[in-house]
Motif scaffolding. Sequence first.
Motif, PDB file in Angstrom:
ATOM      1  N   GLY A  20     -29.429  38.008  -3.538  1.00 37.13           N
ATOM      2  CA  GLY A  20     -29.475  36.836  -4.404  1.00 37.13           C
ATOM      3  C   GLY A  20     -30.488  35.800  -3.945  1.00 37.13           C
ATOM      4  N   ASN A  21     -30.572  35.586  -2.619  1.00 35.40           N
ATOM      5  CA  ASN A  21     -31.455  34.558  -2.070  1.00 35.40           C
ATOM      6  C   ASN A  21     -31.289  33.254  -2.856  1.00 35.40           C
ATOM      7  N   LEU A  22     -30.029  32.885  -3.067  1.00 33.02           N
ATOM      8  CA  LEU A  22     -29.700  31.782  -3.970  1.00 33.02           C
ATOM      9  C   LEU A  22     -30.276  30.445  -3.506  1.00 33.02           C
ATOM     10  N   ALA A  23     -30.264  30.222  -2.198  1.00 32.84           N
ATOM     11  CA  ALA A  23     -30.727  28.928  -1.693  1.00 32.84           C
ATOM     12  C   ALA A  23     -32.167  28.650  -2.099  1.00 32.84           C
ATOM     13  N   ARG A  24     -32.966  29.714  -2.282  1.00 39.36           N
ATOM     14  CA  ARG A  24     -34.363  29.527  -2.705  1.00 39.36           C
ATOM     15  C   ARG A  24     -34.508  29.581  -4.216  1.00 39.36           C
ATOM     16  N   ARG A  25     -33.814  30.523  -4.869  1.00 45.57           N
ATOM     17  CA  ARG A  25     -34.012  30.720  -6.308  1.00 45.57           C
ATOM     18  C   ARG A  25     -33.362  29.633  -7.161  1.00 45.57           C
ATOM     19  N   GLU A  26     -32.225  29.133  -6.725  1.00 44.94           N
ATOM     20  CA  GLU A  26     -31.516  28.159  -7.562  1.00 44.94           C
ATOM     21  C   GLU A  26     -32.337  26.897  -7.834  1.00 44.94           C
ATOM     22  N   PRO A  27     -32.979  26.279  -6.833  1.00 46.78           N
ATOM     23  CA  PRO A  27     -33.801  25.103  -7.147  1.00 46.78           C
ATOM     24  C   PRO A  27     -34.926  25.409  -8.130  1.00 46.78           C
ATOM     25  N   GLU A  28     -35.499  26.618  -8.037  1.00 42.60           N
ATOM     26  CA  GLU A  28     -36.544  27.009  -8.991  1.00 42.60           C
ATOM     27  C   GLU A  28     -35.973  27.072 -10.404  1.00 42.60           C
ATOM     28  N   MET A  29     -34.769  27.608 -10.531  1.00 41.99           N
ATOM     29  CA  MET A  29     -34.134  27.705 -11.836  1.00 41.99           C
ATOM     30  C   MET A  29     -33.775  26.324 -12.373  1.00 41.99           C
ATOM     31  N   LEU A  30     -33.307  25.454 -11.482  1.00 42.50           N
ATOM     32  CA  LEU A  30     -33.002  24.080 -11.894  1.00 42.50           C
ATOM     33  C   LEU A  30     -34.226  23.388 -12.468  1.00 42.50           C
ATOM     34  N   ALA A  31     -35.351  23.577 -11.785  1.00 43.71           N
ATOM     35  CA  ALA A  31     -36.594  22.965 -12.251  1.00 43.71           C
ATOM     36  C   ALA A  31     -36.969  23.494 -13.633  1.00 43.71           C
ATOM     37  N   ALA A  32     -36.746  24.789 -13.847  1.00 43.55           N
ATOM     38  CA  ALA A  32     -37.055  25.383 -15.151  1.00 43.55           C
ATOM     39  C   ALA A  32     -36.115  24.845 -16.225  1.00 43.55           C
ATOM     40  N   TRP A  33     -34.829  24.714 -15.902  1.00 41.75           N
ATOM     41  CA  TRP A  33     -33.870  24.167 -16.876  1.00 41.75           C
ATOM     42  C   TRP A  33     -34.278  22.757 -17.292  1.00 41.75           C
ATOM     43  N   GLU A  34     -34.689  21.972 -16.298  1.00 43.67           N
ATOM     44  CA  GLU A  34     -35.073  20.594 -16.598  1.00 43.67           C
ATOM     45  C   GLU A  34     -36.378  20.557 -17.388  1.00 43.67           C
ATOM     46  N   ARG A  35     -37.313  21.400 -16.977  1.00 41.08           N
ATOM     47  CA  ARG A  35     -38.611  21.453 -17.677  1.00 41.08           C
ATOM     48  C   ARG A  35     -38.442  21.862 -19.138  1.00 41.08           C
ATOM     49  N   ASP A  36     -37.564  22.838 -19.366  1.00 41.92           N
ATOM     50  CA  ASP A  36     -37.377  23.367 -20.721  1.00 41.92           C
ATOM     51  C   ASP A  36     -36.349  22.586 -21.530  1.00 41.92           C
ATOM     52  N   GLY A  37     -35.697  21.612 -20.900  1.00 38.59           N
ATOM     53  CA  GLY A  37     -34.688  20.832 -21.607  1.00 38.59           C
ATOM     54  C   GLY A  37     -33.501  21.680 -22.043  1.00 38.59           C
ATOM     55  N   LEU A  38     -32.950  22.463 -21.113  1.00 36.76           N
ATOM     56  CA  LEU A  38     -31.875  23.390 -21.470  1.00 36.76           C
ATOM     57  C   LEU A  38     -30.667  22.654 -22.052  1.00 36.76           C
ATOM     58  N   TYR A  39     -30.272  21.541 -21.432  1.00 34.06           N
ATOM     59  CA  TYR A  39     -29.099  20.834 -21.950  1.00 34.06           C
ATOM     60  C   TYR A  39     -29.339  20.380 -23.383  1.00 34.06           C
ATOM     61  N   GLU A  40     -30.538  19.897 -23.653  1.00 32.80           N
ATOM     62  CA  GLU A  40     -30.864  19.452 -25.011  1.00 32.80           C
ATOM     63  C   GLU A  40     -30.897  20.634 -25.973  1.00 32.80           C
ATOM     64  N   GLN A  41     -31.371  21.798 -25.506  1.00 35.17           N
ATOM     65  CA  GLN A  41     -31.351  22.997 -26.353  1.00 35.17           C
ATOM     66  C   GLN A  41     -29.919  23.385 -26.711  1.00 35.17           C
ATOM     67  N   ILE A  42     -29.038  23.297 -25.734  1.00 34.88           N
ATOM     68  CA  ILE A  42     -27.626  23.630 -25.989  1.00 34.88           C
ATOM     69  C   ILE A  42     -27.042  22.671 -27.015  1.00 34.88           C
ATOM     70  N   ARG A  43     -27.342  21.384 -26.876  1.00 32.76           N
ATOM     71  CA  ARG A  43     -26.826  20.412 -27.841  1.00 32.76           C
ATOM     72  C   ARG A  43     -27.331  20.729 -29.245  1.00 32.76           C
ATOM     73  N   ALA A  44     -28.614  21.076 -29.361  1.00 36.14           N
ATOM     74  CA  ALA A  44     -29.163  21.398 -30.685  1.00 36.14           C
ATOM     75  C   ALA A  44     -28.500  22.643 -31.255  1.00 36.14           C
ATOM     76  N   ALA A  45     -28.275  23.661 -30.402  1.00 38.50           N
ATOM     77  CA  ALA A  45     -27.656  24.909 -30.861  1.00 38.50           C
ATOM     78  C   ALA A  45     -26.211  24.694 -31.289  1.00 38.50           C
ATOM     79  N   CYS A  46     -25.561  23.666 -30.737  1.00 41.93           N
ATOM     80  CA  CYS A  46     -24.145  23.428 -31.022  1.00 41.93           C
ATOM     81  C   CYS A  46     -23.920  22.475 -32.187  1.00 41.93           C
ATOM     82  N   THR A  47     -24.991  22.008 -32.797  1.00 41.86           N
ATOM     83  CA  THR A  47     -24.856  21.069 -33.907  1.00 41.86           C
ATOM     84  C   THR A  47     -23.984  21.658 -35.010  1.00 41.86           C
ATOM     85  N   GLY A  48     -23.015  20.872 -35.434  1.00 43.51           N
ATOM     86  CA  GLY A  48     -22.140  21.314 -36.511  1.00 43.51           C
ATOM     87  C   GLY A  48     -20.875  22.019 -36.050  1.00 43.51           C
ATOM     88  N   ARG A  49     -20.805  22.366 -34.789  1.00 38.26           N
ATOM     89  CA  ARG A  49     -19.594  23.021 -34.281  1.00 38.26           C
ATOM     90  C   ARG A  49     -18.479  21.991 -34.102  1.00 38.26           C
TER      91      ARG A  49
END
Length: 939
Positions: A20-49
């Motif tokens: 897994g090498n999680l200690a190294r990969r997780e921060p990279e994934m966090l940066a990608a989530w923030e860069r791509d606006g994952l939380y905002e994407q989830i909110r948009a996908a959930c509209t109307g639910r």
Amino acid sequence: MKPDYKDTLNLPKTDFPMRGNLARREPEMLAAWERDGLYEQIRAACTGRPRFILADGPPYANGDIHIGHAVNKILKDIIVKSRTLAGYDAPYIPGWDCHGLPIELQVERARGKQAKAEDPRAFREACRAYALEQVERQRRDFKRLGVLGEWDRPYLTMDYTNEADIMRALGRIIERSHVVQGYKPVHWCVDCGSALAEAEVEYEDKTSVAVDVRFHALEEEDLLRRMQLAPDTGDGPVSVVIWTTTPWTLPANQAVALNAELDYALVAVPGERLLVAADLVEGLMARYGLEEYRIVARARGAALEGLLLQHPFYDRQVPVILGDHVNLEAGTGAVHTAPGHGQEDYIVGLRYGLPVDHPVGGDGRFLPDTPLFAGETVDEANGHVVEVLRERGQLVHAQKFRHSYPHCWRHKTPIIFRATSQWFISMDKAELREKALEAIGRVRWVPDWGRARIEGMVSHRPDWCISRQRSWGVPMPLFVNRETGALHPDTQKLIEQVAQRVEREGIEAWFALDPKELLGEDAERFEKVTDTLDVWFDSGVTHATVTERRLGLPADLYLEGSDQHRGWFQSSLLTAVAMRDEAPYRAVLTHGFTVDAQGQKMSKSRGNVVAPQKVMDTLGADILRLWVAATDFSGEMAVSDEILKRTADAYRRMRNTARFLLANLNGFDPARDRLQAAHLLPLDRWAVDQALRVQQQVIRAYDQYQFHQIYQRVHNFCSVEMGSFYLDVIKDRQYTTQANSRARRSAQTAMYHIVEAMTRWLAPILSFTAEEIWQHIPGERNASVLLNTWYEDLSPLGSDAPLGVEDWRRVLEVRQCVSRELERLRNAGDIGAALDAEVDLYCDAGLEEVLGRLEDELHFVLLTSHARVHARAEAPADAVETPLPDGTPLAVRVSRCAHPKCVRCWHRREDVDADPDHPGLCGRCVSNVAGPGERRRFA
């Protein structure tokens, strides 16, 4: 020389790494989530639910997060993500509690105690800056845990809008007649210099001086007249004996309380007569060292009401009163009553109109006009009072006494009860207590004992003191009449005017306000209240300042530690009921506290602290998240380096299962190669059915907040159904059949369905790992696993399946019987691998028919080169009887297979080397390496 057929095998291949090498990969994934606006994407996908609202109880903005913080935030994140996958719109707005004394103390240490008085505004600005710095540190660590939310727009109780809405909430509660000003005893911390909320008090053991004290009866004949006398009434002065562990409160004594229903005895001892509870006489005489004593009169407590007693050292007469709080658990059955120093004393004192004397100042010292004890601290006075009692002959007994005593949760020092002028939310005015108890009954409590706990607390709690004497807090924007103390008649209008200013300028708008700006000529008659609000009020009204304003009421869930029944759960309940007669939540879930492997509370001195930052930097956040999910959080949660190591081992099992599935999907295009359920081979249909059953259990466990059951079931699925059986069996088909054969595509279709579903099961818990798996699953898909709902393409075993669920259960039981015999042969050295063996099964007609439906696939299921099924009557003498668990008879004969071994599939078959063009291969492998049109036996 025989050819190498390695290139003809469909060997597994994937870029998904084993480690897994999680200690190294997780921060990279966090940066990608923030860069791509994952939380905002989830909110948009959930509209109307439909909405699911989990309201965040704010951590305090002081110090780095600890393991308890991590547990709390991870549990919330698991719930929010699982509700998202369940088809809800589940936003998460994190928040922080930013006002209060701990921050004041930190700033005082940095700037000096004089800073507050010299420049209050600069001091508050420093408090705000400090709180913001702490928020940033904690926010960084919470995000590192993989918690998704509106981190760029959290709520802070010190935000100007929030401060203004806290004031408005106070106004709404005042408008509904729940707020009173009173002179009442409150928990008071001398070190804080302020009143404390119930939730700021914790109980620790303390050694006190316990004293038994004489209160002489002033009218002995009247006392005797009220009692049932013995022939000999004894002689000597009559005293009522009280017992207390706080001698320093005796200067404020105004009465002695008895219980109306208890029996009291007048006990004659050498030289005097003592009145105590009849049931306690024997024990008390032993404590006093008195062997000669006799009871000379008796009476119920009710008969003694109104008797006058002499205060033991002041020129003051005090009455005997009656109170239900008097019991026989400790003491003498007669309770010293000082309304200025105790809640029960205050309540009974109201009934009798007793003075509320408060000779102790906010610094814990007796006021200058206090006879005998002026200027002494309460600790100093404790010893001095005992000396005075002894000198005046009023001390019956004194001894050290170990007992539970309230302490300040910040300073860990004993507090005092002290009457002060404060603002209270009344529990009984406007029926707040009754309405709160009714609201509790409409809430779901998880675990269910939470209801009884909070009901008990609300039923017996005193009025809530909401005022504080502090600098860093939301002011109470009130004006009171200088003569009467009454609120200004336009209080609601004035609060809104102040709130609008605070929205623009923060709380400094109030501190800098000249009353004339709002009151005009009335400023001569009214003065500003200088108190600030209890920080538990700040967080308690987040249902109004955050949930109501940004999400909608009520919240579906409040989730905090079990201590919050007396904290945030209760402050939220009381303020919500005071504002709108309803609880702010539909359900309340509590989790236990973290302890070490031995059940000990964590502390730096013990060296047993597990820092979440260290775990994330070494093992990774997903290991911490898996530990939280794997632990039954309804009780204490044990954590240690060894426990986390075992958690990491379990994580590897699940990761490796996912890796096997992905590696064997090499070359699989779900749009092109996926088979319909009816076209899958029987074993593959069974595997998909098993995944469906696991998914149903997982979804049910998520809905019921039983996350440890999810861990157990998914881990078991990876270890047992998959690792110990299915994935082992299909290796042959995966590796040796033709790439596009039905046999291989059937297994790949099943694995595709399983990994699609399993990734979703893991996503709320192992968020980073699930996202990593998701990126390696073949086919077009959403950018994140969290942009989906639960997988819907898992199909059950239908009536058209060759074997049903019950049939497969029996097949697996047969496999276990065979495995035991294979192990016996292996231990004896008769075989190496299981494929060196062949097996004959002898069973009754029912089991024979079930196994016969597997046809040639039976030996693959058993991992042997051959498997034959016979009638039970044909069993030879050397067959081993191994009945199934339900008693179904079965005999097994396992022997070494005499046929040669195929160099490609390792099965021992009679047709190995039968084809001169393919030396070393069995007929099946010849079919699978041959070109189109040639014979294929198992394709």
